[in-house]
Design an enzyme around this catalytic site. Sequence first.
Site, PDB file in Angstrom:
ATOM      1  N   ARG A   1     -13.871 -76.369  -3.072  1.00 12.50           N
ATOM      2  CA  ARG A   1     -15.303 -76.621  -2.875  1.00 12.50           C
ATOM      3  C   ARG A   1     -16.033 -75.365  -2.388  1.00 12.50           C
ATOM      4  O   ARG A   1     -16.783 -74.756  -3.125  1.00 12.50           O
ATOM      5  CB  ARG A   1     -15.495 -77.801  -1.880  1.00 12.50           C
ATOM      6  CG  ARG A   1     -16.910 -78.361  -1.846  1.00 12.50           C
ATOM      7  CD  ARG A   1     -17.906 -77.547  -1.040  1.00 12.50           C
ATOM      8  NE  ARG A   1     -17.496 -77.333   0.352  1.00 12.50           N
ATOM      9  CZ  ARG A   1     -18.136 -76.512   1.178  1.00 12.50           C
ATOM     10  NH1 ARG A   1     -19.196 -75.831   0.770  1.00 12.50           N
ATOM     11  NH2 ARG A   1     -17.717 -76.331   2.412  1.00 12.50           N
ATOM     12  N   ASP A   2     -15.735 -74.928  -1.180  1.00 18.16           N
ATOM     13  CA  ASP A   2     -16.510 -73.809  -0.619  1.00 18.16           C
ATOM     14  C   ASP A   2     -16.230 -72.524  -1.392  1.00 18.16           C
ATOM     15  O   ASP A   2     -17.107 -71.676  -1.555  1.00 18.16           O
ATOM     16  CB  ASP A   2     -16.155 -73.614   0.861  1.00 18.16           C
ATOM     17  CG  ASP A   2     -17.263 -72.915   1.636  1.00 18.16           C
ATOM     18  OD1 ASP A   2     -18.306 -72.609   1.036  1.00 18.16           O
ATOM     19  OD2 ASP A   2     -17.074 -72.671   2.836  1.00 18.16           O
TER      20      ASP A   2
ATOM     21  N   HIS B   1     -14.391 -72.814  11.038  1.00 21.83           N
ATOM     22  CA  HIS B   1     -14.607 -72.573   9.598  1.00 21.83           C
ATOM     23  C   HIS B   1     -15.143 -71.149   9.484  1.00 21.83           C
ATOM     24  O   HIS B   1     -16.346 -70.905   9.621  1.00 21.83           O
ATOM     25  CB  HIS B   1     -15.609 -73.612   9.087  1.00 21.83           C
ATOM     26  CG  HIS B   1     -15.997 -73.476   7.653  1.00 21.83           C
ATOM     27  ND1 HIS B   1     -15.591 -74.357   6.678  1.00 21.83           N
ATOM     28  CD2 HIS B   1     -16.795 -72.581   7.023  1.00 21.83           C
ATOM     29  CE1 HIS B   1     -16.114 -74.014   5.521  1.00 21.83           C
ATOM     30  NE2 HIS B   1     -16.853 -72.933   5.698  1.00 21.83           N
TER      31      HIS B   1
ATOM     32  N   HIS C   1     -15.760 -67.608   7.597  1.00 21.68           N
ATOM     33  CA  HIS C   1     -15.821 -66.766   6.404  1.00 21.68           C
ATOM     34  C   HIS C   1     -15.398 -65.362   6.839  1.00 21.68           C
ATOM     35  O   HIS C   1     -15.674 -64.945   7.962  1.00 21.68           O
ATOM     36  CB  HIS C   1     -17.231 -66.795   5.808  1.00 21.68           C
ATOM     37  CG  HIS C   1     -17.533 -68.104   5.116  1.00 21.68           C
ATOM     38  ND1 HIS C   1     -17.593 -68.224   3.756  1.00 21.68           N
ATOM     39  CD2 HIS C   1     -17.745 -69.344   5.609  1.00 21.68           C
ATOM     40  CE1 HIS C   1     -17.850 -69.486   3.432  1.00 21.68           C
ATOM     41  NE2 HIS C   1     -17.945 -70.188   4.544  1.00 21.68           N
TER      42      HIS C   1
ATOM     43  N   CYS D   1     -19.884 -64.495  -0.341  1.00 24.03           N
ATOM     44  CA  CYS D   1     -21.077 -64.869   0.390  1.00 24.03           C
ATOM     45  C   CYS D   1     -22.268 -64.454  -0.456  1.00 24.03           C
ATOM     46  O   CYS D   1     -22.394 -63.278  -0.806  1.00 24.03           O
ATOM     47  CB  CYS D   1     -21.121 -64.174   1.741  1.00 24.03           C
ATOM     48  SG  CYS D   1     -22.682 -64.450   2.574  1.00 24.03           S
TER      49      CYS D   1
ATOM     50  N   ASN E   1     -14.194 -67.284   2.126  1.00 23.34           N
ATOM     51  CA  ASN E   1     -13.557 -67.976   3.252  1.00 23.34           C
ATOM     52  C   ASN E   1     -12.256 -67.264   3.586  1.00 23.34           C
ATOM     53  O   ASN E   1     -11.611 -66.671   2.723  1.00 23.34           O
ATOM     54  CB  ASN E   1     -13.199 -69.418   2.858  1.00 23.34           C
ATOM     55  CG  ASN E   1     -14.401 -70.307   2.720  1.00 23.34           C
ATOM     56  OD1 ASN E   1     -15.093 -70.242   1.712  1.00 23.34           O
ATOM     57  ND2 ASN E   1     -14.658 -71.130   3.711  1.00 23.34           N
TER      58      ASN E   1
HETATM   59  P1  HMG Z   1     -34.530 -81.259  -2.865  1.00 21.21           P
HETATM   60  O1  HMG Z   1     -34.949 -80.545  -4.100  1.00 21.21           O
HETATM   61  O2  HMG Z   1     -35.315 -81.043  -1.629  1.00 21.21           O
HETATM   62  O3  HMG Z   1     -34.313 -82.816  -3.061  1.00 21.21           O
HETATM   63  O4  HMG Z   1     -33.014 -80.852  -2.571  1.00 21.21           O
HETATM   64  P2  HMG Z   1     -35.164 -83.959  -3.643  1.00 21.21           P
HETATM   65  O5  HMG Z   1     -34.775 -85.177  -2.889  1.00 21.21           O
HETATM   66  O6  HMG Z   1     -36.610 -83.566  -3.702  1.00 21.21           O
HETATM   67  O7  HMG Z   1     -34.587 -84.072  -5.137  1.00 21.21           O
HETATM   68  C1  HMG Z   1     -34.781 -83.065  -6.088  1.00 21.21           C
HETATM   69  C2  HMG Z   1     -33.910 -83.334  -7.279  1.00 21.21           C
HETATM   70  O8  HMG Z   1     -32.525 -83.296  -6.911  1.00 21.21           O
HETATM   71  C3  HMG Z   1     -34.131 -84.676  -7.886  1.00 21.21           C
HETATM   72  O9  HMG Z   1     -33.831 -84.532  -9.277  1.00 21.21           O
HETATM   73  C4  HMG Z   1     -33.055 -85.504  -7.233  1.00 21.21           C
HETATM   74  O10 HMG Z   1     -32.712 -86.648  -7.986  1.00 21.21           O
HETATM   75  C5  HMG Z   1     -31.924 -84.568  -7.168  1.00 21.21           C
HETATM   76  P3  HMG Z   1     -34.961 -84.274 -10.378  1.00 21.21           P
HETATM   77  O11 HMG Z   1     -35.866 -85.461 -10.233  1.00 21.21           O
HETATM   78  O12 HMG Z   1     -35.654 -82.978 -10.006  1.00 21.21           O
HETATM   79  O13 HMG Z   1     -34.198 -84.196 -11.660  1.00 21.21           O
HETATM   80  N1  HMG Z   1     -30.987 -84.867  -6.095  1.00 21.21           N
HETATM   81  C6  HMG Z   1     -29.672 -84.956  -6.283  1.00 21.21           C
HETATM   82  N2  HMG Z   1     -28.894 -84.827  -7.380  1.00 21.21           N
HETATM   83  C7  HMG Z   1     -27.571 -84.980  -7.211  1.00 21.21           C
HETATM   84  N3  HMG Z   1     -26.989 -85.246  -6.027  1.00 21.21           N
HETATM   85  C8  HMG Z   1     -27.732 -85.386  -4.924  1.00 21.21           C
HETATM   86  C9  HMG Z   1     -29.128 -85.236  -5.022  1.00 21.21           C
HETATM   87  N4  HMG Z   1     -30.122 -85.291  -4.138  1.00 21.21           N
HETATM   88  C10 HMG Z   1     -31.254 -85.070  -4.803  1.00 21.21           C
HETATM   89  N5  HMG Z   1     -27.137 -85.645  -3.757  1.00 21.21           N
HETATM   90  C11 HMG Z   1     -30.815 -81.335  -1.736  1.00 21.21           C
HETATM   91  C12 HMG Z   1     -32.310 -81.417  -1.478  1.00 21.21           C
HETATM   92  C13 HMG Z   1     -30.131 -81.698  -0.434  1.00 21.21           C
HETATM   93  C14 HMG Z   1     -30.445 -82.293  -2.827  1.00 21.21           C
HETATM   94  C15 HMG Z   1     -30.508 -79.890  -2.172  1.00 21.21           C
HETATM   95  O14 HMG Z   1     -31.046 -79.019  -1.246  1.00 21.21           O
HETATM   96  C16 HMG Z   1     -29.017 -79.657  -2.291  1.00 21.21           C
HETATM   97  O15 HMG Z   1     -28.366 -80.188  -3.155  1.00 21.21           O
HETATM   98  N6  HMG Z   1     -28.478 -78.834  -1.385  1.00 21.21           N
HETATM   99  C17 HMG Z   1     -27.028 -78.633  -1.321  1.00 21.21           C
HETATM  100  C18 HMG Z   1     -26.734 -77.216  -1.117  1.00 21.21           C
HETATM  101  C19 HMG Z   1     -25.248 -77.030  -1.022  1.00 21.21           C
HETATM  102  O16 HMG Z   1     -24.449 -77.773  -1.543  1.00 21.21           O
HETATM  103  N7  HMG Z   1     -24.878 -75.929  -0.340  1.00 21.21           N
HETATM  104  C20 HMG Z   1     -23.514 -75.579  -0.168  1.00 21.21           C
HETATM  105  C21 HMG Z   1     -22.760 -76.472   0.740  1.00 21.21           C
HETATM  106  S1  HMG Z   1     -23.036 -76.131   2.472  1.00 21.21           S
HETATM  107  C22 HMG Z   1     -21.975 -74.822   2.810  1.00 21.21           C
HETATM  108  O17 HMG Z   1     -21.407 -74.242   1.935  1.00 21.21           O
HETATM  109  C23 HMG Z   1     -21.692 -74.500   4.254  1.00 21.21           C
HETATM  110  C24 HMG Z   1     -20.303 -74.962   4.704  1.00 21.21           C
HETATM  111  O18 HMG Z   1     -19.288 -74.382   3.899  1.00 21.21           O
HETATM  112  C25 HMG Z   1     -20.063 -74.549   6.167  1.00 21.21           C
HETATM  113  C26 HMG Z   1     -20.397 -73.077   6.414  1.00 21.21           C
HETATM  114  O19 HMG Z   1     -19.757 -72.199   5.826  1.00 21.21           O
HETATM  115  O20 HMG Z   1     -21.331 -72.868   7.205  1.00 21.21           O
HETATM  116  C27 HMG Z   1     -20.197 -76.473   4.618  1.00 21.21           C
HETATM  117 MG    MG Z   2     -18.439 -72.373   4.232  1.00 20.54          MG
END
Ligand code: HMG
Ligand code: MG
Length: 286
Positions: free
Chosen positions: A13-14, A209, A211, A242, A251
């Site tokens: 995933r990450d 966690h 990186h 990153c 990571n």
């Molecule tokens: P948004 O654009 O503000 O959301 O995104 P929205 O509610 O306005 O929806 C926009 C569109 O996205 C719509 O589709 C929704 O249906 C769709 P459209 O009408 O435009 O076709 N939508 C979705 N589709 C699929 N699955 C969903 C979903 N939700 C809405 N769950 C949102 C808000 C949260 C969705 C967006 O910002 C997002 O997906 N962010 C995720 C980012 C992400 O995955 N980042 C990486 C993971 S975090 C990380 O890596 C850190 C970690 O490793 C720890 C560390 O290292 O610190 C965990």
């Molecule tokens: Mg991470």
Amino acid sequence: MAVPVRIHEVGPRDGLQNEPGVISLARKVALIDLLSRSGLRDIEVGSFVSPKWVPQMADTDQVLAQLTPVPGVRYAVLVPNMRGWEGFLAARRDDMVTEIAVFISASEGFSQSNLNCSIAESVRRLHPVVAAAREKKVAVRGYVSCVTDCPFDGPTSPQQVADAVGQLRELGPMQVSLGDTIGKGTPARVTRMLEAVLGVAPAAELAGHFHDTGGRALTNIEASLALGLRAFDTAVGGLGGCPYAPGAPGNVATEAVLDLLQRLGYQTGVDHDVVAQAAELARAMR
Ligand code: HMG
Ligand code: MG
């Protein structure tokens, strides 16, 4: 007897979410299936997030459908909101143990960039997710990002991190993984951050966690071990990068952490040889 440490493999995933090229479903599943046979008990396999935001994770439902579950392994996926929860529910299988991971940031800048909303709003969205998971008896894990530094806001204060951990744990009992998202933490700053967080959560319910962008992930793990943490997230082959530091390592590598823990006398139950094979597979995906 050696003290156990639990490794959460987050490479599929990450790691893969950051890889620029298209990675086929078959290769993802092959990597996860190999990791499943290594003795790892927690593997994060994807995300039910917007495919527009993270295209690499768009096939997580297919990943869940095609992987071969191994008894004793828990398969985790990231879920940011109810839409993600519904995606997970539709894809979840009765023949495997699953977990959802919810995630927030300790800093406002990264919250906006990663979730398109404030920290408070991201927590508000998680209320129904955690309630639904509890009702279906699905385990929940939490993440707090940017625990030492934010790419937008600069250094994060230890109190900000403690506040974020407290907000997550108000949603329900969960292990919280503390993310040094851009790998800028130093052992001294990680120690100060952990001392603050330990005021709101016991070490047994925290994970590190790290990186490895700054090359200090292993020493940061040592600093965390000294304060009682016994769970760490790692990515096989050091997968991922990153987005804010092109070409930088991702990571911390699972195999490096296994070596460190073995040298320090901790026990993980993970087969180093199988992980080495998986690391080769992972490196071939870059
Ligand atoms: P948004 O654009 O503000 O959301 O995104 P929205 O509610 O306005 O929806 C926009 C569109 O996205 C719509 O589709 C929704 O249906 C769709 P459209 O009408 O435009 O076709 N939508 C979705 N589709 C699929 N699955 C969903 C979903 N939700 C809405 N769950 C949102 C808000 C949260 C969705 C967006 O910002 C997002 O997906 N962010 C995720 C980012 C992400 O995955 N980042 C990486 C993971 S975090 C990380 O890596 C850190 C970690 O490793 C720890 C560390 O290292 O610190 C965990
Ligand atoms: Mg991470």
